[in-house]
Design a protein around this motif. Sequence first.
Motif, mmCIF file in Angstrom:
data_model
loop_
_atom_site.group_PDB
_atom_site.id
_atom_site.type_symbol
_atom_site.label_atom_id
_atom_site.label_comp_id
_atom_site.label_asym_id
_atom_site.label_seq_id
_atom_site.Cartn_x
_atom_site.Cartn_y
_atom_site.Cartn_z
ATOM 1 N N VAL A 121 -9.271 -10.092 -7.844
ATOM 2 C CA VAL A 121 -10.220 -10.510 -8.879
ATOM 3 C C VAL A 121 -11.644 -10.334 -8.374
ATOM 4 O O VAL A 121 -12.510 -9.808 -9.079
ATOM 5 C CB VAL A 121 -9.964 -11.975 -9.310
ATOM 6 C CG1 VAL A 121 -11.107 -12.504 -10.159
ATOM 7 C CG2 VAL A 121 -8.652 -12.076 -10.067
ATOM 8 N N GLY A 122 -11.905 -10.753 -7.142
ATOM 9 C CA GLY A 122 -13.243 -10.616 -6.564
ATOM 10 C C GLY A 122 -13.681 -9.166 -6.475
ATOM 11 O O GLY A 122 -14.847 -8.843 -6.754
ATOM 12 N N LEU A 123 -12.773 -8.291 -6.097
ATOM 13 C CA LEU A 123 -13.105 -6.867 -6.037
ATOM 14 C C LEU A 123 -13.437 -6.343 -7.433
ATOM 15 O O LEU A 123 -14.440 -5.641 -7.626
ATOM 16 C CB LEU A 123 -11.938 -6.075 -5.437
ATOM 17 C CG LEU A 123 -11.757 -6.239 -3.929
ATOM 18 C CD1 LEU A 123 -10.358 -5.784 -3.497
ATOM 19 C CD2 LEU A 123 -12.827 -5.482 -3.165
ATOM 20 N N ARG A 124 -12.631 -6.703 -8.406
ATOM 21 C CA ARG A 124 -12.883 -6.230 -9.775
ATOM 22 C C ARG A 124 -14.180 -6.799 -10.336
ATOM 23 O O ARG A 124 -14.895 -6.109 -11.063
ATOM 24 C CB ARG A 124 -11.702 -6.570 -10.666
ATOM 25 C CG ARG A 124 -10.499 -5.701 -10.348
ATOM 26 C CD ARG A 124 -9.336 -5.937 -11.268
ATOM 27 N NE ARG A 124 -8.280 -4.975 -10.986
ATOM 28 C CZ ARG A 124 -6.996 -5.236 -11.088
ATOM 29 N NH1 ARG A 124 -6.590 -6.426 -11.494
ATOM 30 N NH2 ARG A 124 -6.106 -4.307 -10.817
ATOM 31 N N GLU A 125 -14.488 -8.045 -10.010
ATOM 32 C CA GLU A 125 -15.759 -8.628 -10.453
ATOM 33 C C GLU A 125 -16.950 -7.863 -9.877
ATOM 34 O O GLU A 125 -18.019 -7.840 -10.463
ATOM 35 C CB GLU A 125 -15.858 -10.099 -10.033
ATOM 36 C CG GLU A 125 -15.010 -11.029 -10.857
ATOM 37 C CD GLU A 125 -15.057 -12.461 -10.366
ATOM 38 O OE1 GLU A 125 -15.536 -12.712 -9.231
ATOM 39 O OE2 GLU A 125 -14.592 -13.343 -11.115
ATOM 40 N N ARG A 126 -16.748 -7.257 -8.733
ATOM 41 C CA ARG A 126 -17.798 -6.479 -8.074
ATOM 42 C C ARG A 126 -17.682 -5.006 -8.428
ATOM 43 O O ARG A 126 -18.219 -4.160 -7.740
ATOM 44 C CB ARG A 126 -17.726 -6.710 -6.570
ATOM 45 C CG ARG A 126 -18.161 -8.129 -6.192
ATOM 46 C CD ARG A 126 -17.659 -8.544 -4.815
ATOM 47 N NE ARG A 126 -18.129 -9.866 -4.456
ATOM 48 C CZ ARG A 126 -17.540 -11.009 -4.809
ATOM 49 N NH1 ARG A 126 -16.446 -10.988 -5.557
ATOM 50 N NH2 ARG A 126 -18.035 -12.166 -4.434
ATOM 51 N N THR A 127 -16.982 -4.721 -9.494
ATOM 52 C CA THR A 127 -16.774 -3.389 -10.068
ATOM 53 C C THR A 127 -16.074 -2.412 -9.134
ATOM 54 O O THR A 127 -16.253 -1.206 -9.237
ATOM 55 C CB THR A 127 -18.083 -2.770 -10.619
ATOM 56 O OG1 THR A 127 -18.964 -2.502 -9.543
ATOM 57 C CG2 THR A 127 -18.737 -3.686 -11.644
ATOM 58 N N VAL A 128 -15.264 -2.924 -8.233
ATOM 59 C CA VAL A 128 -14.457 -2.070 -7.373
ATOM 60 C C VAL A 128 -13.182 -1.740 -8.133
ATOM 61 O O VAL A 128 -12.531 -2.635 -8.683
ATOM 62 C CB VAL A 128 -14.130 -2.775 -6.034
ATOM 63 C CG1 VAL A 128 -13.177 -1.934 -5.198
ATOM 64 C CG2 VAL A 128 -15.405 -3.087 -5.268
ATOM 65 N N LYS A 129 -12.822 -0.474 -8.157
ATOM 66 C CA LYS A 129 -11.601 -0.068 -8.854
ATOM 67 C C LYS A 129 -10.386 -0.437 -8.004
ATOM 68 O O LYS A 129 -10.273 -0.051 -6.854
ATOM 69 C CB LYS A 129 -11.619 1.434 -9.115
ATOM 70 C CG LYS A 129 -10.442 1.896 -9.949
ATOM 71 C CD LYS A 129 -10.656 3.310 -10.409
ATOM 72 C CE LYS A 129 -9.530 3.911 -11.186
ATOM 73 N NZ LYS A 129 -8.472 3.140 -11.680
ATOM 74 N N VAL A 130 -9.525 -1.247 -8.585
ATOM 75 C CA VAL A 130 -8.257 -1.625 -7.962
ATOM 76 C C VAL A 130 -7.205 -1.303 -9.011
ATOM 77 O O VAL A 130 -7.192 -1.915 -10.075
ATOM 78 C CB VAL A 130 -8.215 -3.130 -7.609
ATOM 79 C CG1 VAL A 130 -6.885 -3.495 -6.980
ATOM 80 C CG2 VAL A 130 -9.373 -3.511 -6.700
ATOM 81 N N SER A 131 -6.352 -0.344 -8.722
ATOM 82 C CA SER A 131 -5.379 0.042 -9.737
ATOM 83 C C SER A 131 -4.374 -1.077 -9.962
ATOM 84 O O SER A 131 -4.114 -1.883 -9.066
ATOM 85 C CB SER A 131 -4.669 1.339 -9.356
ATOM 86 O OG SER A 131 -3.713 1.098 -8.362
#
Length: 145
Positions: A121-131
């Motif tokens: 969730v933290g990565l996605r909030e920081r706009t990191v693409k996590v498939s």
Amino acid sequence: MFPPAEEDPGGRQPAVPLGPAAAERQELIERWAERHGIDAAHRLADAEDLADAVGREITPDNYKKSWRVWERFCAATVLPELEGSRGALVAFVPWMLREGQQNGRGYAPSSASTHLAGAVVGLRERTVKVSGDDRPRPARSWKAG
């Protein structure tokens, strides 16, 4: 349309949020009423309200803690914080189980699972693409062994 309160024998109307989500919520309640009846639709709407309230109370702190665990992992392994690759996420799991806590002890699998989800969730909030398929693979890696 969902029946007005006066047509509901219980006299209750589920809470409906204001704004753009209101129409979406109304459609969901209508589908529930069609499938399960009005009373069940009210109970499901109440359960959704409870889930929203619980989420507002605890989720931000849990995600903040999970992000701090992710930061410790990245510092310990010299991996970039803003990389959500499958390899980084898989490596995160055994690290948490062995030594992830601040005192150097490992987390229980349930806590590690929570922190893995929070890191994603933290990565996605920081706009990191996590498939979408990257998260379950690390979780399976410790449950299978």
